[in-house]
Design a protein around this motif. Structure first.
Motif, PDB file in Angstrom:
ATOM      1  N   GLN A  69       0.823  -1.209   0.000  1.00 46.77           N
ATOM      2  CA  GLN A  69       0.000   0.000   0.000  1.00 46.77           C
ATOM      3  C   GLN A  69       0.858   1.260   0.000  1.00 46.77           C
ATOM      4  O   GLN A  69       0.414   2.323  -0.421  1.00 46.77           O
ATOM      5  N   GLN A  70       2.107   1.127   0.459  1.00 49.56           N
ATOM      6  CA  GLN A  70       3.035   2.256   0.490  1.00 49.56           C
ATOM      7  C   GLN A  70       3.892   2.331  -0.775  1.00 49.56           C
ATOM      8  O   GLN A  70       4.754   3.194  -0.897  1.00 49.56           O
ATOM      9  N   TYR A 110       5.773  -0.405  -2.070  1.00 47.95           N
ATOM     10  CA  TYR A 110       6.875  -1.374  -2.064  1.00 47.95           C
ATOM     11  C   TYR A 110       6.355  -2.745  -2.467  1.00 47.95           C
ATOM     12  O   TYR A 110       5.152  -2.938  -2.629  1.00 47.95           O
ATOM     13  N   ILE A 162       9.403   0.130   8.351  1.00 50.66           N
ATOM     14  CA  ILE A 162       8.056  -0.152   8.848  1.00 50.66           C
ATOM     15  C   ILE A 162       8.187  -0.588  10.304  1.00 50.66           C
ATOM     16  O   ILE A 162       8.992  -1.469  10.633  1.00 50.66           O
ATOM     17  N   ARG A 181       3.048   1.143  11.173  1.00 52.26           N
ATOM     18  CA  ARG A 181       3.211   2.470  10.580  1.00 52.26           C
ATOM     19  C   ARG A 181       4.586   2.596   9.963  1.00 52.26           C
ATOM     20  O   ARG A 181       5.503   1.834  10.270  1.00 52.26           O
ATOM     21  N   MET A 182       4.729   3.594   9.092  1.00 53.65           N
ATOM     22  CA  MET A 182       6.031   3.945   8.555  1.00 53.65           C
ATOM     23  C   MET A 182       6.730   4.802   9.605  1.00 53.65           C
ATOM     24  O   MET A 182       6.088   5.573  10.317  1.00 53.65           O
TER      25      MET A 182
END
Length: 69
Positions: free
Chosen positions: A12-13, A15, A48, A56-57
């Motif tokens: 979702q980020q 990657y 992460i 969360r990041m």
């Protein structure tokens, strides 16, 4: 948290996968990774952070603190 959930978060980020790095400040730390070849320009080396069911990041500051520890 299950690895498949962490990989889903990474996707979702933007990657492709994750690599477990270890523990830091009570978090499980994962490096988000890309598959394939060639350069990937993404900015600061964010990681992460997972604690229990929270994911969360890292912030930019946290990412450099984690690298230096």
């Amino acid at each position: 948290m299950k690895r498949k959930d962490i990989i889903l978060f990474a996707k979702q980020q933007g990657y492709d996968n994750v690599l477990y790095i270890g523990k830091w400040r009570g978090y499980d730390v994962y490096e988000p990774t890309f598959e394939g070849t060639g350069p990937h320009f993404v900015g600061p080396p964010l990681v992460i952070l997972v604690k229990g069911q929270s994911i969360r990041m890292s912030t930019v500051e946290e990412s450099y603190e984690q690298l230096n520890s």
